[in-house]
Enzyme design. Structure first.
Site, PDB file in Angstrom:
ATOM      1  N   LYS A 137       2.682  -4.460 -12.542  1.00 40.05           N
ATOM      2  CA  LYS A 137       1.398  -5.155 -12.498  1.00 40.05           C
ATOM      3  C   LYS A 137       1.312  -6.139 -13.667  1.00 40.05           C
ATOM      4  CE  LYS A 137      -3.225  -4.378 -10.998  1.00 40.05           C
ATOM      5  NZ  LYS A 137      -4.210  -3.469 -10.452  1.00 40.05           N
ATOM      6  N   LYS A 178      12.390  -1.933   1.410  1.00 46.69           N
ATOM      7  CA  LYS A 178      11.822  -0.581   1.440  1.00 46.69           C
ATOM      8  C   LYS A 178      10.495  -0.580   2.207  1.00 46.69           C
ATOM      9  CE  LYS A 178       9.811   2.927  -1.403  1.00 46.69           C
ATOM     10  NZ  LYS A 178       8.643   3.059  -2.220  1.00 46.69           N
ATOM     11  N   LYS A 227       3.386   0.375   2.241  1.00 48.41           N
ATOM     12  CA  LYS A 227       2.094  -0.239   2.576  1.00 48.41           C
ATOM     13  C   LYS A 227       1.924  -1.568   1.852  1.00 48.41           C
ATOM     14  CE  LYS A 227       0.097   3.473   1.400  1.00 48.41           C
ATOM     15  NZ  LYS A 227       0.326   4.871   1.586  1.00 48.41           N
TER      16      LYS A 227
HETATM   17  P1  ADP Z   1       3.602   3.344  -0.125  1.00 50.91           P
HETATM   18  O1  ADP Z   1       4.799   2.739  -0.808  1.00 50.91           O
HETATM   19  O2  ADP Z   1       3.574   2.982   1.318  1.00 50.91           O
HETATM   20  O3  ADP Z   1       2.310   3.028  -0.832  1.00 50.91           O
HETATM   21  P2  ADP Z   1       3.409   5.896  -1.397  1.00 50.91           P
HETATM   22  O4  ADP Z   1       3.802   5.253  -2.678  1.00 50.91           O
HETATM   23  O5  ADP Z   1       2.003   6.359  -1.229  1.00 50.91           O
HETATM   24  O6  ADP Z   1       3.796   4.906  -0.196  1.00 50.91           O
HETATM   25  O7  ADP Z   1       4.404   7.103  -1.149  1.00 50.91           O
HETATM   26  C1  ADP Z   1       4.081   8.419  -0.740  1.00 50.91           C
HETATM   27  C2  ADP Z   1       5.343   9.258  -0.728  1.00 50.91           C
HETATM   28  O8  ADP Z   1       6.257   8.754   0.246  1.00 50.91           O
HETATM   29  C3  ADP Z   1       6.100   9.236  -2.054  1.00 50.91           C
HETATM   30  O9  ADP Z   1       6.674  10.508  -2.299  1.00 50.91           O
HETATM   31  C4  ADP Z   1       7.151   8.194  -1.847  1.00 50.91           C
HETATM   32  O10 ADP Z   1       8.264   8.389  -2.672  1.00 50.91           O
HETATM   33  C5  ADP Z   1       7.486   8.357  -0.369  1.00 50.91           C
HETATM   34  N1  ADP Z   1       7.895   7.078   0.220  1.00 50.91           N
HETATM   35  C6  ADP Z   1       7.117   5.982   0.394  1.00 50.91           C
HETATM   36  N2  ADP Z   1       7.793   4.983   0.982  1.00 50.91           N
HETATM   37  C7  ADP Z   1       9.051   5.458   1.185  1.00 50.91           C
HETATM   38  C8  ADP Z   1      10.248   4.899   1.768  1.00 50.91           C
HETATM   39  N3  ADP Z   1      10.267   3.683   2.260  1.00 50.91           N
HETATM   40  N4  ADP Z   1      11.335   5.675   1.801  1.00 50.91           N
HETATM   41  C9  ADP Z   1      11.315   6.932   1.323  1.00 50.91           C
HETATM   42  N5  ADP Z   1      10.238   7.518   0.768  1.00 50.91           N
HETATM   43  C10 ADP Z   1       9.115   6.802   0.692  1.00 50.91           C
END
Ligand code: ADP
Ligand code: TRP
Length: 324
Positions: free
Chosen positions: A111, A190, A193
């Site tokens: 950020k 990757k 969201k």
């Molecule tokens: P986002 O990146 O969509 O905001 P979060 O950060 O809320 O997702 O992640 C929630 C959980 O899912 C965490 O444990 C994170 O490591 C896992 N996670 C999120 N995106 C992925 C991905 N593309 N591949 C593997 N694990 C993921």
């Protein structure tokens, strides 16, 4: 018995990356362990500033997790803010947290690199996460690889508290599922969201199929062989397909003479079948919100009982309370 704990933020509907990177491990680990899983609404408050959205996301998160197989008989499911002891523990840890440690954490660093101003909530986010983990005496924390740094911070904070005040906290370990550590999104980056490249677990199958059909691919000429392992479409297919189907698809890649449209169709079919049962279960659960509230209420009670013990020990150790 190992104590397993993880939290997931209710910042939007869960996607395939969340499932294969995190949620599937939660479900696997509820057998043979004492498992605690929570919906991290206090963490989500650092990004969602809207009552209706945060509340709805929290309910949706509970429904998603239960529909996917999280079983309240085998694991404790609760909402983070229902255990206020964790917030108190956060302060105890904060008093011994070096600023440099937090400055190195990637959410804050990224950020700042973008020239945005961060608030104290985002900056101290890893300390709240450490308190989450330590409050339940967790040994193992199943997460995607982006969270490993935060678990290292947790170990650091626990170690220095123990060093100052005696052995209060268990030092946890991260558990990353290697082959699904980084599920690719529709653009090959990757899935996240934040990148607008997700396919949601409970998305309408038609809409999911459309997104699959739009997954970016290279401009390899038809007929040319390709290495399956490095192709993100194949990686996605592998997550859903049975071993024999995966091997057959890999052979097709190596032989050449196939089109990506064919792989996309196979992927959309496999994904739809994979989540079909959970989709039905989710509809049933959504029709009984009182049952979901009961699950979360029971979970909070069990979680609180353990967090209270840890907080008490930490308070006694550092001189906030008299030793009992
Ligand atoms: P986002 O990146 O969509 O905001 P979060 O950060 O809320 O997702 O992640 C929630 C959980 O899912 C965490 O444990 C994170 O490591 C896992 N996670 C999120 N995106 C992925 C991905 N593309 N591949 C593997 N694990 C993921
Ligand atoms: N920070 C985690 C994420 O964004 C969510 C989380 C909060 C968590 N507290 C936790 C994960 C404790 C594991 C353990 O995904």
């Amino acid at each position: 018995m190992m104590r397993v704990l993880s939290g997931i933020q209710p910042t939007g509907r869960f996607h395939w990356g969340n499932y294969f990177g995190a949620i599937r491990q939660y479900i696997d680990l509820q057998d043979g362990n004492e498992a605690y899983y929570f919906i991290a609404n206090l963490h989500a408050l650092t990004t969602i500033r809207d009552h209706a959205a945060l509340w709805q996301n929290t309910i949706d998160a509970a429904l998603d997790l239960l529909a996917l197989g999280l079983d309240p008989e085998r694991a404790t499911l609760f909402v983070q803010s229902d255990v206020p002891e964790v917030s108190e523990l956060t302060w105890l840890l904060m008093t011994g947290t070096p600023l440099g440690l937090l400055e190195r954490c990637h959410a804050f660093k990224e950020k700042k690199a973008k020239g945005l101003t961060a608030d104290a909530g985002l900056f101290t986010y890893p300390v709240l996460m450490a308190a989450d983990i330590l409050a339940y005496g967790s040994h193992l924390v199943p997460v995607g690889e982006d969270q490993v740094q935060h678990i290292e911070v947790c170990r650091d904070l626990a170690g220095s508290f123990n060093h100052a005040f005696g052995e209060v906290f268990v030092l946890p370990k991260a558990k990353v599922l290697e082959h699904a550590a980084r599920v690719p999104g529709t653009d090959g980056e990757k899935m996240s969201k934040s990148y607008n490249n997700t396919i949601e677990i409970f998305e309408d199958p038609k809409s999911a199929r459309k997104k699959v059909m739009r997954i970016v691919t290279d401009s390899r000429p038809m007929g040319e062989p390709k290495v399956p392992e490095t192709d993100h479409l194949f990686q996605l297919y592998s997550l859903f397909a049975a071993a024999a189907d995966r091997e057959a698809m890999a052979d097709l890649y190596r032989a050449g003479g196939f089109g990506y449209g064919q792989v996309k169709k196979a992927l959309a079919d496999a994904a739809e079948g994979y989540f079909a049962e959970a989709r039905v279960k989710r509809l049933e659960l959504a029709a009984h919100p009182e049952k979901v509230r009961e699950v979360l209420g029971d979970g909070a009670q069990r979680a609180r009982a353990r967090a209270q013990q840890t907080l008490q020990r930490a308070q006694e150790a550092c001189g906030i309370k008299a030793k009992s």
